[in-house]
Design a protein around this motif. Structure first.
Motif, PDB file in Angstrom:
ATOM      1  N   LEU A 253       0.836  -1.198   0.000  1.00  0.00           N
ATOM      2  CA  LEU A 253       0.000   0.000   0.000  1.00  0.00           C
ATOM      3  C   LEU A 253       0.870   1.247   0.000  1.00  0.00           C
ATOM      4  O   LEU A 253       0.600   2.214  -0.725  1.00  0.00           O
ATOM      5  CB  LEU A 253      -0.926  -0.015   1.215  1.00  0.00           C
ATOM      6  N   GLU A 254       1.915   1.237   0.796  1.00  0.00           N
ATOM      7  CA  GLU A 254       2.808   2.400   0.894  1.00  0.00           C
ATOM      8  C   GLU A 254       3.479   2.682  -0.442  1.00  0.00           C
ATOM      9  O   GLU A 254       3.587   3.836  -0.872  1.00  0.00           O
ATOM     10  CB  GLU A 254       3.857   2.150   1.988  1.00  0.00           C
ATOM     11  N   ARG A 255       3.912   1.649  -1.123  1.00  0.00           N
ATOM     12  CA  ARG A 255       4.540   1.823  -2.438  1.00  0.00           C
ATOM     13  C   ARG A 255       3.585   2.502  -3.408  1.00  0.00           C
ATOM     14  O   ARG A 255       3.991   3.378  -4.183  1.00  0.00           O
ATOM     15  CB  ARG A 255       4.955   0.469  -3.013  1.00  0.00           C
ATOM     16  N   ARG A 256       2.328   2.098  -3.384  1.00  0.00           N
ATOM     17  CA  ARG A 256       1.351   2.688  -4.287  1.00  0.00           C
ATOM     18  C   ARG A 256       1.058   4.126  -3.907  1.00  0.00           C
ATOM     19  O   ARG A 256       0.963   5.008  -4.775  1.00  0.00           O
ATOM     20  CB  ARG A 256       0.064   1.859  -4.274  1.00  0.00           C
ATOM     21  N   LEU A 257       0.930   4.394  -2.612  1.00  0.00           N
ATOM     22  CA  LEU A 257       0.597   5.747  -2.165  1.00  0.00           C
ATOM     23  C   LEU A 257       1.693   6.751  -2.517  1.00  0.00           C
ATOM     24  O   LEU A 257       1.398   7.874  -2.936  1.00  0.00           O
ATOM     25  CB  LEU A 257       0.337   5.750  -0.660  1.00  0.00           C
ATOM     26  N   VAL A 258       2.965   6.380  -2.324  1.00  0.00           N
ATOM     27  CA  VAL A 258       4.036   7.339  -2.606  1.00  0.00           C
ATOM     28  C   VAL A 258       4.166   7.606  -4.101  1.00  0.00           C
ATOM     29  O   VAL A 258       4.716   8.646  -4.504  1.00  0.00           O
ATOM     30  CB  VAL A 258       5.399   6.883  -2.017  1.00  0.00           C
ATOM     31  N   ARG A 259       3.663   6.704  -4.928  1.00  0.00           N
ATOM     32  CA  ARG A 259       3.664   6.952  -6.380  1.00  0.00           C
ATOM     33  C   ARG A 259       2.480   7.805  -6.816  1.00  0.00           C
ATOM     34  O   ARG A 259       2.595   8.633  -7.718  1.00  0.00           O
ATOM     35  CB  ARG A 259       3.639   5.624  -7.147  1.00  0.00           C
ATOM     36  N   ASP A 260       1.334   7.600  -6.153  1.00  0.00           N
ATOM     37  CA  ASP A 260       0.095   8.218  -6.615  1.00  0.00           C
ATOM     38  C   ASP A 260      -0.193   9.586  -6.000  1.00  0.00           C
ATOM     39  O   ASP A 260      -0.878  10.407  -6.602  1.00  0.00           O
ATOM     40  CB  ASP A 260      -1.093   7.296  -6.319  1.00  0.00           C
ATOM     41  N   ARG A 261       0.294   9.848  -4.791  1.00  0.00           N
ATOM     42  CA  ARG A 261      -0.025  11.092  -4.092  1.00  0.00           C
ATOM     43  C   ARG A 261       1.012  12.166  -4.394  1.00  0.00           C
ATOM     44  O   ARG A 261       2.184  11.871  -4.636  1.00  0.00           O
ATOM     45  CB  ARG A 261      -0.118  10.861  -2.587  1.00  0.00           C
ATOM     46  N   GLU A 262       0.590  13.398  -4.319  1.00  0.00           N
ATOM     47  CA  GLU A 262       1.495  14.521  -4.575  1.00  0.00           C
ATOM     48  C   GLU A 262       2.099  15.079  -3.297  1.00  0.00           C
ATOM     49  O   GLU A 262       3.156  15.718  -3.342  1.00  0.00           O
ATOM     50  CB  GLU A 262       0.747  15.633  -5.319  1.00  0.00           C
ATOM     51  N   GLU A 263       1.430  14.893  -2.170  1.00  0.00           N
ATOM     52  CA  GLU A 263       1.922  15.396  -0.891  1.00  0.00           C
ATOM     53  C   GLU A 263       1.753  14.324   0.164  1.00  0.00           C
ATOM     54  O   GLU A 263       0.994  13.367  -0.009  1.00  0.00           O
ATOM     55  CB  GLU A 263       1.186  16.671  -0.493  1.00  0.00           C
ATOM     56  N   SER A 264       2.455  14.502   1.292  1.00  0.00           N
ATOM     57  CA  SER A 264       2.457  13.500   2.342  1.00  0.00           C
ATOM     58  C   SER A 264       2.270  14.148   3.709  1.00  0.00           C
ATOM     59  O   SER A 264       2.711  15.285   3.925  1.00  0.00           O
ATOM     60  CB  SER A 264       3.787  12.738   2.326  1.00  0.00           C
ATOM     61  N   PRO A 265       1.648  13.439   4.661  1.00  0.00           N
ATOM     62  CA  PRO A 265       1.557  13.944   6.027  1.00  0.00           C
ATOM     63  C   PRO A 265       2.818  13.656   6.839  1.00  0.00           C
ATOM     64  O   PRO A 265       2.873  13.919   8.035  1.00  0.00           O
ATOM     65  CB  PRO A 265       0.362  13.175   6.600  1.00  0.00           C
ATOM     66  N   THR A 266       3.828  13.108   6.192  1.00  0.00           N
ATOM     67  CA  THR A 266       5.081  12.796   6.870  1.00  0.00           C
ATOM     68  C   THR A 266       6.244  13.143   5.938  1.00  0.00           C
ATOM     69  O   THR A 266       6.186  14.138   5.225  1.00  0.00           O
ATOM     70  CB  THR A 266       5.081  11.329   7.353  1.00  0.00           C
ATOM     71  N   THR A 267       7.280  12.349   5.907  1.00  0.00           N
ATOM     72  CA  THR A 267       8.504  12.704   5.190  1.00  0.00           C
ATOM     73  C   THR A 267       8.291  12.847   3.687  1.00  0.00           C
ATOM     74  O   THR A 267       7.686  11.995   3.053  1.00  0.00           O
ATOM     75  CB  THR A 267       9.588  11.636   5.443  1.00  0.00           C
ATOM     76  N   GLU A 268       8.849  13.936   3.135  1.00  0.00           N
ATOM     77  CA  GLU A 268       8.833  14.177   1.697  1.00  0.00           C
ATOM     78  C   GLU A 268      10.261  14.320   1.174  1.00  0.00           C
ATOM     79  O   GLU A 268      11.183  14.638   1.930  1.00  0.00           O
ATOM     80  CB  GLU A 268       8.023  15.432   1.368  1.00  0.00           C
ATOM     81  N   LEU A 269      10.407  14.076  -0.114  1.00  0.00           N
ATOM     82  CA  LEU A 269      11.701  14.205  -0.765  1.00  0.00           C
ATOM     83  C   LEU A 269      11.692  15.452  -1.643  1.00  0.00           C
ATOM     84  O   LEU A 269      10.763  15.648  -2.439  1.00  0.00           O
ATOM     85  CB  LEU A 269      11.980  12.969  -1.624  1.00  0.00           C
ATOM     86  N   LEU A 270      12.705  16.302  -1.481  1.00  0.00           N
ATOM     87  CA  LEU A 270      12.828  17.516  -2.273  1.00  0.00           C
ATOM     88  C   LEU A 270      14.047  17.397  -3.185  1.00  0.00           C
ATOM     89  O   LEU A 270      15.143  17.056  -2.720  1.00  0.00           O
ATOM     90  CB  LEU A 270      12.984  18.750  -1.394  1.00  0.00           C
ATOM     91  N   VAL A 271      13.860  17.646  -4.462  1.00  0.00           N
ATOM     92  CA  VAL A 271      14.937  17.668  -5.433  1.00  0.00           C
ATOM     93  C   VAL A 271      15.133  19.120  -5.852  1.00  0.00           C
ATOM     94  O   VAL A 271      14.191  19.765  -6.326  1.00  0.00           O
ATOM     95  CB  VAL A 271      14.615  16.797  -6.652  1.00  0.00           C
ATOM     96  N   CYS A 272      16.335  19.633  -5.666  1.00  0.00           N
ATOM     97  CA  CYS A 272      16.613  21.055  -5.887  1.00  0.00           C
ATOM     98  C   CYS A 272      17.801  21.244  -6.825  1.00  0.00           C
ATOM     99  O   CYS A 272      18.669  20.365  -6.946  1.00  0.00           O
ATOM    100  CB  CYS A 272      16.925  21.753  -4.550  1.00  0.00           C
ATOM    101  N   ARG A 273      17.825  22.394  -7.477  1.00  0.00           N
ATOM    102  CA  ARG A 273      18.943  22.772  -8.344  1.00  0.00           C
ATOM    103  C   ARG A 273      19.528  24.099  -7.878  1.00  0.00           C
ATOM    104  O   ARG A 273      18.782  25.013  -7.521  1.00  0.00           O
ATOM    105  CB  ARG A 273      18.483  22.920  -9.797  1.00  0.00           C
ATOM    106  N   LEU A 274      20.845  24.195  -7.896  1.00  0.00           N
ATOM    107  CA  LEU A 274      21.521  25.435  -7.548  1.00  0.00           C
ATOM    108  C   LEU A 274      21.505  26.371  -8.748  1.00  0.00           C
ATOM    109  O   LEU A 274      21.943  25.988  -9.839  1.00  0.00           O
ATOM    110  CB  LEU A 274      22.953  25.159  -7.095  1.00  0.00           C
ATOM    111  N   ARG A 275      21.001  27.569  -8.545  1.00  0.00           N
ATOM    112  CA  ARG A 275      20.966  28.538  -9.638  1.00  0.00           C
ATOM    113  C   ARG A 275      22.374  29.007  -9.997  1.00  0.00           C
ATOM    114  O   ARG A 275      23.291  28.946  -9.198  1.00  0.00           O
ATOM    115  CB  ARG A 275      20.124  29.753  -9.237  1.00  0.00           C
ATOM    116  N   GLY A 276      22.513  29.498 -11.214  1.00  0.00           N
ATOM    117  CA  GLY A 276      23.787  30.078 -11.598  1.00  0.00           C
ATOM    118  C   GLY A 276      24.547  29.261 -12.632  1.00  0.00           C
ATOM    119  O   GLY A 276      24.131  28.219 -13.061  1.00  0.00           O
TER     120      GLY A 276
END
Length: 276
Positions: A253-276
């Motif tokens: 269930l968890e595998r499906r939820l992390v693929r299907d949902r856009e936000e979480s009530p717990t830990t999220e992963l952020l992917v960022c890029r450094l400008r410049g």
């Protein structure tokens, strides 16, 4: 480095640990338990955490692969047991360096991964490395344990300093859309605060995705649900066999939820890029 044992609740005295107390706490903890439970949701035990980390692995590999890490120089901040160091290796990163605030972790990491370099270094002081030394930086389950806001900001500034222009940062956070929660060893900050801190350090958030949904403390849910679900998880994981069964039952269930949902009530992963 590690995940939560509390849900962001304030300690009884309203205090927050100093930096040296924070380091000593993790030194003792990782010296005594250098496993998934030592760096995970300790109250749920190792068997449950093993299932939880399977989900973490899948999300991390999916998102980190988009940063095209093949042959690139990577710094993993707060390496703990080396779980994410191993994932970078699987993705074909060219040169992997790790650091942790504890001697206990660094000594064992050097033994477990002799092909990589590890050093004792604090996230807010990466002075060992020069400007632009790395192409990619990962910082998983570390930043919400930095209870001092100024040190948190310095950590982001250090990530920006050691990255080259266009470099990638992948990090986990709780990104609350409710009120900030401050505890002795953990601060669950708001999405707005985190976004502003990243922007000021020179980062653009490219993606923000759930890393977990149900297999962790529900820090961004209503208080009643946080307490009920947390109690249910701890009851289910009261023994290693029941913890394993609970993790196995939630895993698909968890595998499906992390693929299907856009936000979480717990830990999220952020992917960022450094400008410049």
């Amino acid at each position: 480095m590690a995940q939560r044992d509390n849900n962001g609740d304030r300690c009884k005295s309203g205090c927050m640990a100093t930096h040296s107390e924070h380091r000593d706490f993790w030194e003792r903890r990782l010296a005594g338990d250098w496993t998934e439970s030592g760096v995970g949701y300790r109250a749920l035990g190792r068997p449950f955490n093993t299932w939880m980390y399977r989900v973490r692995q899948e999300v991390f590999l999916r998102e980190a692969a988009r940063l095209d890490p093949g042959g690139r120089k990577v710094l993993d901040v707060g390496s703990g047991t080396g779980f994410y160091v191993r994932q970078w290796g699987r993705l074909g990163a060219g040169e992997i360096t790790g650091c942790d605030v504890t001697d206990a972790a660094v000594e064992r990491l050097r033994s477990r991964f002799p092909e990589y370099r590890f050093t004792r270094q604090d996230a807010a002081d990466l002075g060992t490395w020069k400007v632009g030394a790395f192409d990619l930086v990962s910082c998983m389950d570390v930043l919400f344990h930095i209870t001092d806001d100024a040190r948190y900001v310095r950590a982001l500034e250090e990530f920006a300093r050691v990255l080259g222009p266009g470099g990638g940062l992948i990090m986990s956070e709780n990104c609350l859309q409710r009120t900030e929660q401050r505890g002795q060893r953990q601060v669950n900050r708001t999405l707005g605060w985190i976004s502003q801190a990243l922007d000021r350090a020179g980062f653009d958030v490219v993606r923000r995705v759930p890393m977990l949904m149900l297999m962790n403390a529900q820090v961004d849910a209503p208080l009643a649900w946080r307490k009920v679900w947390g109690g249910m998880l701890r009851a289910a994981a009261v023994t290693p066999p029941t913890g394993w069964l609970a993790g196995a039952a939630l895993y698909p269930l968890e595998r499906r939820l992390v693929r299907d949902r856009e936000e979480s009530p717990t830990t999220e992963l952020l992917v960022c890029r450094l400008r410049g």
